[in-house]
Scaffold this active site. Structure first.
Site, PDB file in Angstrom:
ATOM      1  N   GLU A  79      31.860  40.306  36.541  1.00  0.00           N
ATOM      2  CA  GLU A  79      32.413  41.456  37.257  1.00  0.00           C
ATOM      3  C   GLU A  79      31.383  42.576  37.425  1.00  0.00           C
ATOM      4  O   GLU A  79      30.704  42.954  36.483  1.00  0.00           O
ATOM      5  CB  GLU A  79      33.649  42.005  36.522  1.00  0.00           C
ATOM      6  CG  GLU A  79      34.790  41.003  36.367  1.00  0.00           C
ATOM      7  CD  GLU A  79      35.386  40.571  37.707  1.00  0.00           C
ATOM      8  OE1 GLU A  79      35.168  41.269  38.716  1.00  0.00           O
ATOM      9  OE2 GLU A  79      36.085  39.532  37.720  1.00  0.00           O
ATOM     10  N   ARG A  89      51.274  43.119  38.614  1.00  0.00           N
ATOM     11  CA  ARG A  89      52.131  42.173  39.349  1.00  0.00           C
ATOM     12  C   ARG A  89      53.219  41.638  38.428  1.00  0.00           C
ATOM     13  O   ARG A  89      54.324  41.320  38.843  1.00  0.00           O
ATOM     14  CB  ARG A  89      51.228  41.041  39.849  1.00  0.00           C
ATOM     15  CG  ARG A  89      51.907  39.871  40.505  1.00  0.00           C
ATOM     16  CD  ARG A  89      50.875  38.810  40.914  1.00  0.00           C
ATOM     17  NE  ARG A  89      50.135  38.240  39.790  1.00  0.00           N
ATOM     18  CZ  ARG A  89      50.595  37.280  38.993  1.00  0.00           C
ATOM     19  NH1 ARG A  89      51.777  36.766  39.180  1.00  0.00           N
ATOM     20  NH2 ARG A  89      49.847  36.817  37.990  1.00  0.00           N
TER      21      ARG A  89
END
Ligand code: PCA
Length: 187
Positions: A79, A89
């Site tokens: 990342e 979510r």
């Protein structure tokens, strides 16, 4: 002796295992002059980064590499950036599901990883390893850990990074990529 903290995660979303724990388990306890300390984190906003930060300070880690699993990815991804946003979510393992809140109130919008992401990925790719750069760690617990660790150790010599391993991939191959990355970063 120098120390690296490598973290992984407990399972979440009703799955029996987490590929990050399976991969990290296969890493050695020492690489050259470096002690490798392993820590499993809860999949809980706030608690996960806090546990990593407390441990890193306690053991005097000079390098912090956090590892999580990513459901939809086939490669190991390093990342580039953590963002100051929690937007879930699904509920975390403590039942919390923030829709839009900062990881750190008043913190910068985004913070770059302080390991040499592009150079490390290029080197590993040349060796044929299935590794690439990712420009989003999402907005769930992995990003919460990356952002909060970067925020906490900003301006220090402690380098911090995050790697997603495939959730459904070969954990031995993920472990090989992690080992090579650790060798590169501790060389
Ligand atoms: N992956 C999740 C959290 C824990 C994990 O292994 C994520 O990508 O945020």
């Amino acid at each position: 002796m120098k120390t690296v903290l490598i973290t992984c995660f407990e399972p979440f979303e009703n799955r029996p295992t987490n590929a990050s724990t399976e991969a990290v388990r296969q890493l050695p306890d020492r690489i050259g002059q470096w002690d490798i300390r392993k820590l499993q984190l809860p999949v809980v906003y706030g608690q996960a980064p806090q546990k990593a930060i407390v441990c890193a300070k306690e053991i005097g880690a000079e390098l912090i590499l956090c590892v999580g699993e990513a459901g939809g990815r086939e490669d190991v991804t390093v990342e580039q950036i953590g963002i100051n946003l929690r937007a879930a979510r699904i509920a975390d393992n403590a039942g919390r599901q923030p829709e839009n809140e900062p990881c750190v109130t008043g913190g910068a919008d985004g913070l770059f990883a302080t390991i040499p992401v592009a150079d490390a990925v290029k080197t590993l790719q040349k060796e044929g390893l299935p590794v690439r750069v990712s420009y989003t760690a999402g907005t769930f617990i992995c990003n919460d850990v990356l952002y909060s660790v970067l925020h906490t150790f900003a301006g220090t010599d402690i380098r911090c990074g995050f790697v997603h391993v495939p959730a459904y991939g070969d954990t031995a191959l993920s472990a090989a990529c992690l080992l090579r990355l650790l060798q590169y970063l501790t060389d």
